[in-house]
Write an enzyme that holds these catalytic residues in place. Structure first.
Site, mmCIF file in Angstrom:
data_model
loop_
_atom_site.group_PDB
_atom_site.id
_atom_site.type_symbol
_atom_site.label_atom_id
_atom_site.label_comp_id
_atom_site.label_asym_id
_atom_site.label_seq_id
_atom_site.Cartn_x
_atom_site.Cartn_y
_atom_site.Cartn_z
ATOM 1 N N LYS A 129 -13.584 102.079 -12.177
ATOM 2 C CA LYS A 129 -13.548 101.641 -13.527
ATOM 3 C C LYS A 129 -14.800 101.936 -14.205
ATOM 4 O O LYS A 129 -15.689 102.412 -13.581
ATOM 5 C CB LYS A 129 -13.756 99.958 -13.461
ATOM 6 C CG LYS A 129 -12.587 99.353 -12.805
ATOM 7 C CD LYS A 129 -12.799 97.811 -12.607
ATOM 8 C CE LYS A 129 -11.598 97.031 -12.040
ATOM 9 N NZ LYS A 129 -10.420 97.151 -12.927
ATOM 10 N N ASP A 189 -13.567 89.062 -9.042
ATOM 11 C CA ASP A 189 -12.065 89.329 -8.417
ATOM 12 C C ASP A 189 -11.674 88.315 -7.110
ATOM 13 O O ASP A 189 -10.737 88.793 -6.570
ATOM 14 C CB ASP A 189 -12.210 90.830 -8.084
ATOM 15 C CG ASP A 189 -10.699 91.443 -8.470
ATOM 16 O OD1 ASP A 189 -9.931 90.497 -9.328
ATOM 17 O OD2 ASP A 189 -10.596 92.598 -8.127
ATOM 18 N N ARG A 227 -2.572 93.618 -5.488
ATOM 19 C CA ARG A 227 -1.363 93.232 -4.926
ATOM 20 C C ARG A 227 -1.087 93.878 -3.442
ATOM 21 O O ARG A 227 -0.267 93.201 -2.632
ATOM 22 C CB ARG A 227 -0.325 94.056 -5.784
ATOM 23 C CG ARG A 227 -0.532 95.566 -6.068
ATOM 24 C CD ARG A 227 0.161 96.205 -7.337
ATOM 25 N NE ARG A 227 -0.818 95.937 -8.362
ATOM 26 C CZ ARG A 227 -0.235 96.408 -9.778
ATOM 27 N NH1 ARG A 227 0.927 96.974 -9.847
ATOM 28 N NH2 ARG A 227 -0.972 95.924 -10.629
ATOM 29 N N LYS A 235 -6.200 85.899 -3.892
ATOM 30 C CA LYS A 235 -7.174 87.166 -3.961
ATOM 31 C C LYS A 235 -8.451 87.074 -3.678
ATOM 32 O O LYS A 235 -9.359 86.358 -4.414
ATOM 33 C CB LYS A 235 -6.481 87.989 -5.271
ATOM 34 C CG LYS A 235 -7.488 89.182 -5.305
ATOM 35 C CD LYS A 235 -6.862 89.969 -6.816
ATOM 36 C CE LYS A 235 -7.815 91.279 -7.003
ATOM 37 N NZ LYS A 235 -7.378 92.053 -8.259
ATOM 38 N N ASP A 278 -7.049 101.169 -8.138
ATOM 39 C CA ASP A 278 -7.519 100.010 -8.980
ATOM 40 C C ASP A 278 -6.390 98.874 -8.742
ATOM 41 O O ASP A 278 -6.606 97.816 -9.232
ATOM 42 C CB ASP A 278 -7.811 100.315 -10.425
ATOM 43 C CG ASP A 278 -8.831 99.185 -10.998
ATOM 44 O OD1 ASP A 278 -9.260 98.461 -10.026
ATOM 45 O OD2 ASP A 278 -9.099 99.318 -12.168
ATOM 46 N N GLU A 318 -5.239 97.276 -6.408
ATOM 47 C CA GLU A 318 -5.671 96.881 -4.965
ATOM 48 C C GLU A 318 -5.238 95.431 -4.404
ATOM 49 O O GLU A 318 -4.875 95.129 -3.458
ATOM 50 C CB GLU A 318 -7.148 96.936 -4.692
ATOM 51 C CG GLU A 318 -8.020 95.939 -5.020
ATOM 52 C CD GLU A 318 -8.251 95.489 -6.576
ATOM 53 O OE1 GLU A 318 -7.756 96.542 -7.451
ATOM 54 O OE2 GLU A 318 -8.684 94.626 -6.885
ATOM 55 N N ASP A 361 -14.394 94.604 -7.333
ATOM 56 C CA ASP A 361 -13.557 95.463 -7.420
ATOM 57 C C ASP A 361 -14.241 96.859 -8.294
ATOM 58 O O ASP A 361 -14.441 96.581 -9.702
ATOM 59 C CB ASP A 361 -12.274 94.898 -8.192
ATOM 60 C CG ASP A 361 -11.222 95.863 -8.392
ATOM 61 O OD1 ASP A 361 -11.187 97.005 -8.026
ATOM 62 O OD2 ASP A 361 -10.507 95.475 -9.307
HETATM 63 N N1 BES Z 1 -9.101 92.962 -10.830
HETATM 64 C C1 BES Z 1 -8.625 93.796 -11.699
HETATM 65 C C2 BES Z 1 -7.905 93.011 -12.753
HETATM 66 C C3 BES Z 1 -8.830 91.973 -13.803
HETATM 67 C C4 BES Z 1 -9.213 92.741 -15.091
HETATM 68 C C5 BES Z 1 -9.448 91.072 -13.295
HETATM 69 C C6 BES Z 1 -9.803 92.094 -15.920
HETATM 70 C C7 BES Z 1 -10.061 90.117 -14.343
HETATM 71 C C8 BES Z 1 -10.323 90.902 -15.456
HETATM 72 C C9 BES Z 1 -7.361 94.500 -10.779
HETATM 73 O O1 BES Z 1 -7.729 94.707 -9.710
HETATM 74 C C10 BES Z 1 -6.896 95.838 -11.655
HETATM 75 O O2 BES Z 1 -7.895 96.407 -11.797
HETATM 76 N N2 BES Z 1 -5.797 95.898 -12.203
HETATM 77 C C11 BES Z 1 -5.462 96.916 -13.010
HETATM 78 C C12 BES Z 1 -3.994 97.222 -12.631
HETATM 79 C C13 BES Z 1 -3.489 98.651 -12.991
HETATM 80 C C14 BES Z 1 -4.482 100.013 -12.336
HETATM 81 C C15 BES Z 1 -2.147 98.752 -12.763
HETATM 82 C C16 BES Z 1 -5.476 96.647 -14.399
HETATM 83 O O3 BES Z 1 -5.191 95.506 -14.933
HETATM 84 O O4 BES Z 1 -5.942 97.687 -15.239
HETATM 85 ZN ZN ZN Z 2 -9.146 93.719 -8.606
HETATM 86 MN MN MN Z 3 -8.483 96.666 -9.601
#
Ligand code: BES
Ligand code: ZN
Ligand code: MN
Length: 477
Positions: A257, A268, A331, A245, A327, A329, A250
């Site tokens: 966020k 990220d 996947r 990834k 968010d 993104e 992000d």
């Molecule tokens: N990059 C984040 C996940 C992340 C969180 C990485 C903390 C490192 C530390 C990812 O893109 C994300 O925002 N995931 C969301 C998914 C949700 C919207 C289904 C999450 O985990 O809240």
């Molecule tokens: Zn992310």
């Molecule tokens: Mn995200």
């Protein structure tokens, strides 16, 4: 960067680390009678680390700790190596010699590894970087057991891990998707593997709808990097494929966020750093394995024409996705990379991604959340590597029912599941885009840490590089 070399000589001026057992005779290594008596007393008191300050030099003694198994003992060696690194830097020493009195190469190398990794700094953006640079430059290894090849490989894997840390530590204004791809090109040139970078026009022509959608809110173009290391003596017929990834930042996009959670999101692209730097390590070490590396990269922003919640995207493989959270993104860009990768018919694909907060919430920085469709043998081999290098894997279930959480009536899938099992629904989403044995590694917990933790320095940890290097070193015909 710390240089690790072997040495035959030992002088009375060298800083020393004596690696021994409670029964070793340390007295003949330049200790006075008083010092020797002190050492004996400390050993009786079951101390494992003994530091002697001879003013002109330091002599450190480390006695193996008897942990539950050999891998945990090795991890104790790495931690002790990191502590020694701190002692020598505090003393402004430039060099230290590791003396292996037990004839154990794995333990001696682990000590040097912890020392070198703990010596890493990310200070290149500070005005006074020179002044702040650690004094320790060279680790010499004095051992009858450790081979030149082992030292060379240790140097390579430490360097690769540090390169990955630096990529992660660089913020977006130093590392956008184009710059990330250029870094991979540099790694390829230096280590000797092929790198091809697709620009936005090519990505558009390929109809990578996931990657393009995430990129819509940005004025910086996306990139898609294809790396290949194919030595003549490769033992595998079908390639291993690594997918990382590469979200260079992000913000969450329109599902933006909160400030507190956003600051760390330069991390990220840690999955992509692991992939690029593993390619670097295996090529430098000339491992006999054929490996493909794929990195889709972009930032995720709410600007301009940002993809909007509710959009229905058409992915590279033609399937449609209802985007209900901007968010989620990672996947989307990984899905395109995984389906693009079908053409390589890989023996095994491993993707690495800081994919979900849910993975970090489940097991913290202590391990990697793993899941997938690979067979038990492949999983076991990767788990074994995880134990070997202390980047341990926890396997999560991929039961069919989790897939139901991604159902929607108006597209083939939606990009979020329910409130529970977030790490798994993300994995189930990716699974739909694979057609080969595959393991997904969610490194959201261990990839980036907010303060130094043993030999892992604050910020990017380089998680994944040592794991994959060990795994690919052990590939057999
Ligand atoms: N990059 C984040 C996940 C992340 C969180 C990485 C903390 C490192 C530390 C990812 O893109 C994300 O925002 N995931 C969301 C998914 C949700 C919207 C289904 C999450 O985990 O809240
Ligand atoms: Zn992310
Ligand atoms: Mn995200």
């Amino acid at each position: 960067m710390t240089t690790i070399k072997s040495t035959q000589s030992l002088t009375s001026k060298d800083n020393l680390i004596l690696i021994g057992t409670a029964k070793s005779d340390f007295s003949k290594h330049g200790l006075t009678k008083t010092e020797s008596d002190f050492v004996s007393k400390q050993i009786k008191a079951e101390e494992h680390t003994i530091n002697i300050n001879q003013y002109e030099r330091r002599i450190l003694i480390y006695i193996a700790e008897d942990k539950k198994n050999e891998n945990l003992t090795l991890e104790a060696f790495r931690k002790a190596g990191n502590r020694a690194c701190g002692v020598f830097n505090a003393a402004k020493a430039e060099q230290a010699t590791l003396v292996d009195l037990i004839g154990n190469s794995a333990q001696t190398l682990a000590f040097a590894e912890g020392m070198a990794l703990g010596n890493y700094q990310f200070i290149q953006l500070k005005k006074d970087a020179k002044k702040l640079t650690h004094s320790l430059k060279t680790i010499l290894i004095h051992s009858k057991k450790v081979t030149a090849k082992e030292i060379e490989n240790l140097q390579i894997v430490v360097d690769a891990t540090e390169k990955a840390r630096t990529l992660v530590n660089k913020p977006l204004n130093y590392l956008n998707a184009v710059q990330l791809a250029q870094e991979f090109e540099k790694l390829g040139k230096e280590a000797g593997f092929k790198v091809e970078v697709f620009n936005k026009a090519k990505i558009t022509a390929l109809k990578m709808g996931g990657l393009l959608a995430v990129n819509m809110g940005s004025i910086d173009p996306p990139t898609f990097t294809v790396m290949e290391y194919k030595p003549k003596n490769a033992v595998n017929k079908k390639p291993y494929m690594l997918v990382g990834k590469g979200v260079v930042y992000d913000t969450g996009g329109l599902s933006i966020k909160p400030t507190a959670g956003m600051a760390d999101m330069k991390c990220d692209m840690a999955g992509s750093a692991a992939v690029g730097c593993t390619m670097y390590a295996i090529a430098k070490a000339k491992l006999p394995v054929h490996v493909i590396g794929l990195v889709p990269a972009t930032d995720n922003r709410p600007g301009g024409n940002a993809y909007t919640n509710g959009d229905i995207l058409t992915m590279f493989d033609g399937s449609t996705v209802e985007m209900l959270n901007a968010d989620a993104e990672g996947r989307l860009i990984l899905a395109d990379a995984l389906s693009y990768g079908k053409k390589y018919n890989p023996e095994l694909a491993i993707d690495l991604a800081t994919l979900t907060g849910a993975a970090a919430a489940a097991i913290g920085k202590y391990g990697i959340v793993a899941m997938g469709t690979a067979d038990k043998k492949q999983f076991d081999a990767l788990k074994q590597s995880g134990e070997n290098v202390n980047e341990r894997l926890v396997e999560f279930p991929m039961w069919e029912e989790y897939g139901d959480l991604l159902k929607t009536e108006i597209a083939d899938m939606k990009n979020i599941g329910g409130p529970y099992a977030g790490a798994i629904t993300a994995g189930k989403f990716l699974e739909k885009f694979t057609s080969y044995p595959w393991i997904h590694l969610d490194i959201a917990g261990p990839a980036f840490i907010d303060s130094a933790w043993d030999y892992k320095t604050k910020g990017g940890t380089g998680c994944g590089v040592r794991l994959l290097f060990d795994f690919l070193s052990n590939v057999k015909k």
